[in-house]
Design a protein around this motif. Structure first.
Motif, PDB file in Angstrom:
ATOM      1  N   GLU A  19       0.826  -1.211   0.000  1.00  0.00           N
ATOM      2  CA  GLU A  19       0.000   0.000   0.000  1.00  0.00           C
ATOM      3  C   GLU A  19       0.858   1.257   0.000  1.00  0.00           C
ATOM      4  O   GLU A  19       0.574   2.219  -0.726  1.00  0.00           O
ATOM      5  CB  GLU A  19      -0.949   0.001   1.190  1.00  0.00           C
ATOM      6  N   ASP A  20       1.951   1.262   0.824  1.00  0.00           N
ATOM      7  CA  ASP A  20       2.838   2.426   0.837  1.00  0.00           C
ATOM      8  C   ASP A  20       3.510   2.590  -0.518  1.00  0.00           C
ATOM      9  O   ASP A  20       3.663   3.719  -1.013  1.00  0.00           O
ATOM     10  CB  ASP A  20       3.891   2.262   1.938  1.00  0.00           C
ATOM     11  N   ALA A  21       3.921   1.467  -1.119  1.00  0.00           N
ATOM     12  CA  ALA A  21       4.543   1.555  -2.437  1.00  0.00           C
ATOM     13  C   ALA A  21       3.543   2.038  -3.473  1.00  0.00           C
ATOM     14  O   ALA A  21       3.899   2.746  -4.416  1.00  0.00           O
ATOM     15  CB  ALA A  21       5.096   0.187  -2.831  1.00  0.00           C
ATOM     16  N   MET A  22       2.285   1.666  -3.310  1.00  0.00           N
ATOM     17  CA  MET A  22       1.247   2.146  -4.222  1.00  0.00           C
ATOM     18  C   MET A  22       1.083   3.651  -4.105  1.00  0.00           C
ATOM     19  O   MET A  22       0.987   4.365  -5.111  1.00  0.00           O
ATOM     20  CB  MET A  22      -0.068   1.429  -3.917  1.00  0.00           C
ATOM     21  N   TYR A  23       1.050   4.170  -2.845  1.00  0.00           N
ATOM     22  CA  TYR A  23       0.974   5.619  -2.651  1.00  0.00           C
ATOM     23  C   TYR A  23       2.175   6.312  -3.274  1.00  0.00           C
ATOM     24  O   TYR A  23       2.045   7.352  -3.940  1.00  0.00           O
ATOM     25  CB  TYR A  23       0.903   5.938  -1.155  1.00  0.00           C
ATOM     26  N   ALA A  24       3.370   5.758  -3.063  1.00  0.00           N
ATOM     27  CA  ALA A  24       4.576   6.363  -3.633  1.00  0.00           C
ATOM     28  C   ALA A  24       4.515   6.346  -5.153  1.00  0.00           C
ATOM     29  O   ALA A  24       4.903   7.313  -5.821  1.00  0.00           O
ATOM     30  CB  ALA A  24       5.809   5.600  -3.145  1.00  0.00           C
ATOM     31  N   GLY A  25       4.017   5.225  -5.712  1.00  0.00           N
ATOM     32  CA  GLY A  25       3.885   5.148  -7.154  1.00  0.00           C
ATOM     33  C   GLY A  25       2.900   6.159  -7.693  1.00  0.00           C
ATOM     34  O   GLY A  25       3.112   6.744  -8.759  1.00  0.00           O
ATOM     35  N   ALA A  26       1.806   6.374  -6.955  1.00  0.00           N
ATOM     36  CA  ALA A  26       0.832   7.366  -7.398  1.00  0.00           C
ATOM     37  C   ALA A  26       1.443   8.760  -7.429  1.00  0.00           C
ATOM     38  O   ALA A  26       1.295   9.511  -8.399  1.00  0.00           O
ATOM     39  CB  ALA A  26      -0.381   7.337  -6.479  1.00  0.00           C
ATOM     40  N   GLU A  27       2.161   9.125  -6.366  1.00  0.00           N
ATOM     41  CA  GLU A  27       2.781  10.448  -6.317  1.00  0.00           C
ATOM     42  C   GLU A  27       3.862  10.592  -7.379  1.00  0.00           C
ATOM     43  O   GLU A  27       4.009  11.646  -7.998  1.00  0.00           O
ATOM     44  CB  GLU A  27       3.371  10.684  -4.920  1.00  0.00           C
ATOM     45  N   ALA A  28       4.634   9.503  -7.621  1.00  0.00           N
ATOM     46  CA  ALA A  28       5.677   9.566  -8.634  1.00  0.00           C
ATOM     47  C   ALA A  28       5.100   9.766 -10.025  1.00  0.00           C
ATOM     48  O   ALA A  28       5.758  10.327 -10.901  1.00  0.00           O
ATOM     49  CB  ALA A  28       6.511   8.283  -8.590  1.00  0.00           C
ATOM     50  N   ASP A  29       3.890   9.287 -10.224  1.00  0.00           N
ATOM     51  CA  ASP A  29       3.246   9.431 -11.528  1.00  0.00           C
ATOM     52  C   ASP A  29       2.320  10.628 -11.556  1.00  0.00           C
ATOM     53  O   ASP A  29       1.451  10.733 -12.426  1.00  0.00           O
ATOM     54  CB  ASP A  29       2.460   8.158 -11.846  1.00  0.00           C
ATOM     55  N   ASP A  30       2.505  11.524 -10.575  1.00  0.00           N
ATOM     56  CA  ASP A  30       1.670  12.740 -10.473  1.00  0.00           C
ATOM     57  C   ASP A  30       0.195  12.404 -10.322  1.00  0.00           C
ATOM     58  O   ASP A  30      -0.680  13.091 -10.851  1.00  0.00           O
ATOM     59  CB  ASP A  30       1.875  13.656 -11.687  1.00  0.00           C
ATOM     60  N   ILE A  31      -0.066  11.313  -9.590  1.00  0.00           N
ATOM     61  CA  ILE A  31      -1.441  10.965  -9.227  1.00  0.00           C
ATOM     62  C   ILE A  31      -1.597  11.257  -7.745  1.00  0.00           C
ATOM     63  O   ILE A  31      -0.903  10.671  -6.915  1.00  0.00           O
ATOM     64  CB  ILE A  31      -1.734   9.477  -9.509  1.00  0.00           C
ATOM     65  N   HIS A  32      -2.476  12.155  -7.416  1.00  0.00           N
ATOM     66  CA  HIS A  32      -2.649  12.593  -6.037  1.00  0.00           C
ATOM     67  C   HIS A  32      -3.939  11.997  -5.491  1.00  0.00           C
ATOM     68  O   HIS A  32      -5.035  12.283  -5.995  1.00  0.00           O
ATOM     69  CB  HIS A  32      -2.693  14.121  -5.961  1.00  0.00           C
ATOM     70  N   ILE A  33      -3.802  11.107  -4.506  1.00  0.00           N
ATOM     71  CA  ILE A  33      -4.962  10.473  -3.889  1.00  0.00           C
ATOM     72  C   ILE A  33      -5.575  11.452  -2.896  1.00  0.00           C
ATOM     73  O   ILE A  33      -5.040  11.689  -1.805  1.00  0.00           O
ATOM     74  CB  ILE A  33      -4.568   9.164  -3.199  1.00  0.00           C
TER      75      ILE A  33
ATOM     76  N   ASP B 186      12.861   1.786 -13.670  1.00  0.00           N
ATOM     77  CA  ASP B 186      12.715   0.547 -12.912  1.00  0.00           C
ATOM     78  C   ASP B 186      11.795   0.722 -11.720  1.00  0.00           C
ATOM     79  O   ASP B 186      10.971  -0.139 -11.423  1.00  0.00           O
ATOM     80  CB  ASP B 186      14.086   0.054 -12.445  1.00  0.00           C
ATOM     81  N   GLN B 187      11.964   1.838 -11.016  1.00  0.00           N
ATOM     82  CA  GLN B 187      11.111   2.046  -9.857  1.00  0.00           C
ATOM     83  C   GLN B 187       9.655   2.290 -10.261  1.00  0.00           C
ATOM     84  O   GLN B 187       8.733   1.937  -9.530  1.00  0.00           O
ATOM     85  CB  GLN B 187      11.622   3.203  -8.971  1.00  0.00           C
ATOM     86  N   ASP B 188       9.440   2.872 -11.461  1.00  0.00           N
ATOM     87  CA  ASP B 188       8.069   3.017 -11.948  1.00  0.00           C
ATOM     88  C   ASP B 188       7.413   1.646 -12.097  1.00  0.00           C
ATOM     89  O   ASP B 188       6.244   1.447 -11.758  1.00  0.00           O
ATOM     90  CB  ASP B 188       8.047   3.738 -13.295  1.00  0.00           C
ATOM     91  N   LYS B 189       8.178   0.705 -12.622  1.00  0.00           N
ATOM     92  CA  LYS B 189       7.638  -0.632 -12.816  1.00  0.00           C
ATOM     93  C   LYS B 189       7.323  -1.305 -11.481  1.00  0.00           C
ATOM     94  O   LYS B 189       6.308  -1.977 -11.324  1.00  0.00           O
ATOM     95  CB  LYS B 189       8.627  -1.471 -13.615  1.00  0.00           C
ATOM     96  N   ILE B 190       8.209  -1.101 -10.492  1.00  0.00           N
ATOM     97  CA  ILE B 190       7.970  -1.694  -9.182  1.00  0.00           C
ATOM     98  C   ILE B 190       6.730  -1.088  -8.547  1.00  0.00           C
ATOM     99  O   ILE B 190       5.889  -1.775  -7.958  1.00  0.00           O
ATOM    100  CB  ILE B 190       9.206  -1.489  -8.272  1.00  0.00           C
ATOM    101  N   MET B 191       6.590   0.227  -8.652  1.00  0.00           N
ATOM    102  CA  MET B 191       5.430   0.892  -8.062  1.00  0.00           C
ATOM    103  C   MET B 191       4.137   0.510  -8.786  1.00  0.00           C
ATOM    104  O   MET B 191       3.086   0.378  -8.171  1.00  0.00           O
ATOM    105  CB  MET B 191       5.638   2.408  -8.072  1.00  0.00           C
ATOM    106  N   THR B 192       4.216   0.310 -10.103  1.00  0.00           N
ATOM    107  CA  THR B 192       3.035  -0.141 -10.842  1.00  0.00           C
ATOM    108  C   THR B 192       2.619  -1.534 -10.388  1.00  0.00           C
ATOM    109  O   THR B 192       1.429  -1.830 -10.210  1.00  0.00           O
ATOM    110  CB  THR B 192       3.319  -0.153 -12.356  1.00  0.00           C
ATOM    111  N   GLU B 193       3.608  -2.410 -10.183  1.00  0.00           N
ATOM    112  CA  GLU B 193       3.319  -3.742  -9.685  1.00  0.00           C
ATOM    113  C   GLU B 193       2.641  -3.684  -8.326  1.00  0.00           C
ATOM    114  O   GLU B 193       1.664  -4.401  -8.058  1.00  0.00           O
ATOM    115  CB  GLU B 193       4.609  -4.543  -9.585  1.00  0.00           C
TER     116      GLU B 193
END
Length: 381
Positions: A32-46, A148-155
Motif C-alpha cells: 500500500e505504501d509503495a502504491m501511494y509512492a507510485g501514485a505520487e511519482a506518476d503525479d497521481i494525487h490520492i 525501474d522504480q516506476d515498474k515496481i510501483m506499478t506492480e
C-alpha cells in the motif's frame, strides 16, 4: 593520499530521480505504501481513500458480499436456463388451431439472455459500490519513459488493486463470478453450435411435393394448389402467363404443417406461348405437361443464388428474373442461368393432371423435385 569515493546505485538514483524512493526503499515498503509512492511519482494525487469496511469480517460486509454473489448467481442461473430452453422448448411452427407453445421460444431465449447480462452487470456495479474502497484521485498528464522504480510501483499498485477487490478472501464472490462468467462464455457456443448437433438426414433433399400415400392414397400424388388452397387447373393460366403454386399438403394434428407455409414449396407454373418449345435438360424432357409436347412447365421459385423469389417473367424473351441480384433464367432452356451470379438451373417439377369430381383437370406433382432446391449451399455440394 586521498581516495575517491565511488557512488552507490542509491546515490545515482538520488541524482537522477531526487523526488522518488530508490528501488531498495520501495521493496522495503508495504504494497500500500509503495502504491501511494507510485501514485505520487506518476503525479497521481490520492485526495480521498476510505475502506468500505475498515474492520474485516463484519456482518455488514458479509451481507454486502452475499448481495454481490446473489447477483452473479442469478446471472449464472439465467445462463443455465438459456441452455435448457434452447434444447428443450418447442420451436417448430404449428398451424393455427393446434398448440402454439412454439411462440414462447424466442421470447424465452431473449429474456434469459437479458437477465444473464443484466445481473452480471449489476453484480459488478454492486461489487464496486459496496465492497471496494472509495477513492478520489487527481492525475497530472506527463510524457516520461518508465524507470525501474516506476515498474515496481506499478506492480505494487496492481497488487493493492487486487487486494481491494477482495477476491483472495471472498471465495463466495469468486465462485459465483466464475459461474456467471462460464455461463456468459457458454451461451454463445450453445447458440452457434447447438443447431448443428442434430443431423439433418435427407430433409434438405426433399419437399412436400414428394408423393404421400398416407394422405392421398393410391400413388400418393400431391395436388397442386394456390395459396388459398384452391386446386390449380390448366384452364386457369393464359398462354404466356404464370402462377405461383404450392403442394396441397395439410395436417391438422398437434404437429400440424402445410405446404403453403413451407419455405421449400413455392413453385412457378408457366404456360408457354403457341410455337414455343423447351430444350429440356437430360432426363427432364417429360417433366412438363403434356409429357409428349409440354405446354406447361414448373420450376422452383427459389433462386439458386441466394434464395430470393425468381418470379419476374418477361414473356417476349421467356426469361425469369430474380430481383435481388439480377440473375436471369431462360425458360426455353429449362431455366438455365444466362445472366447474373446464379450458376445453377432452377429445379424442375414433374407435372401431371388428374380429373376432379367436377370433371375438370387439375395439376398434380408426379414426383418430388429430382434435385435439391435452394441457394449457395448446393453450389458447394
Amino acid at each position: 593520499m586521498t581516495e575517491s569515493k565511488q557512488d552507490t546505485p542509491r546515490d545515482e538514483h538520488r541524482e537522477q530521480y531526487p523526488d522518488q524512493p530508490s528501488p531498495e526503499e520501495l521493496r522495503a515498503m508495504t504494497p500500500e505504501d509503495a502504491m501511494y509512492a507510485g501514485a505520487e511519482a506518476d503525479d497521481i494525487h490520492i485526495v480521498h481513500r476510505r475502506n468500505r469496511f475498515p474492520i474485516r469480517g463484519t456482518k455488514a460486509e458479509k451481507r454486502a458480499e452475499r448481495g454481490v454473489a446473489a447477483a452473479f448467481a442469478i446471472s449464472a442461473l439465467a445462463g443455465f436456463g438459456f441452455i435448457v430452453a434452447f434444447i428443450a422448448l418447442p420451436y417448430k411452427w404449428h398451424l393455427p388451431g393446434t398448440p402454439q407453445n412454439f411462440r414462447f421460444y424466442t421470447p424465452a431465449l431473449g429474456g434469459l439472455l437479458a437477465i444473464m447480462l443484466l445481473f452480471i452487470g449489476i453484480g459488478m456495479v454492486l461489487w464496486a459500490k459496496w465492497l471496494m474502497p472509495e477513492e478520489e484521485v487527481v492525475q497530472d498528464r506527463h510524457d516520461v519513459p518508465s524507470s525501474d522504480q516506476d515498474k515496481i510501483m506499478t506492480e505494487a499498485t496492481l497488487l493493492v488493486g487486487l487486494e481491494d477487490t477482495g477476491l483472495p478472501r471472498r471465495s463466495l464472490i469468486l465462485r459465483t463470478l466464475g459461474l456467471a462468467g462460464g455461463a456468459l462464455a457458454t451461451v454463445p457456443l450453445v447458440a452457434i453450435v447447438g443447431a448443428m448437433l442434430k443431423r439433418p438426414g435427407t430433409q434438405l433433399l426433399h419437399t412436400m411435393f414428394r408423393p404421400n400415400k398416407k394422405l392421398f392414397g393410391g400413388q400418393g400424388l400431391v395436388p397442386i394448389v394456390y395459396s388459398d388452397w384452391r386446386r390449380v387447373s390448366p384452364d386457369d393460366i393464359e398462354p404466356g402467363g404464370l402462377t405461383t403454386v404450392f403442394p396441397g399438403v395439410r395436417t391438422e394434428d398437434a404437429d400440424g404443417y402445410d405446404g403453403v407455409t413451407s419455405a421449400s414449396s413455392p413453385t412457378l407454373i408457366i404456360r408457354l406461348r403457341p410455337g414455343q418449345k423447351v430444350k429440356a435438360r437430360k432426363g427432364q424432357a417429360s417433366f412438363g405437361w403434356p409429357p409428349e409436347a409440354p405446354e406447361f412447365v414448373a420450376f422452383s421459385k427459389i433462386c439458386t443464388h441466394a434464395g430470393c423469389p425468381a418470379s419476374l417473367y418477361e414473356q417476349q424473351t421467356s426469361r425469369l428474373l430474380c430481383p435481388c441480384h439480377q440473375s436471369q433464367f431462360d425458360v426455353l432452356r429449362d431455366a438455365a442461368p444466362i445472366f447474373g451470379p446464379a450458376s445453377r438451373s432452377l429445379p424442375k417439377l414433374p407435372l401431371g393432371v388428374e380429373v376432379g369430381e367436377d370433371g375438370r383437370q387439375y395439376f398434380v406433382a408426379r414426383s418430388d423435385y429430382k434435385e435439391a432446391i435452394g441457394p449457395g449451399f448446393w453450389e458447394r455440394a
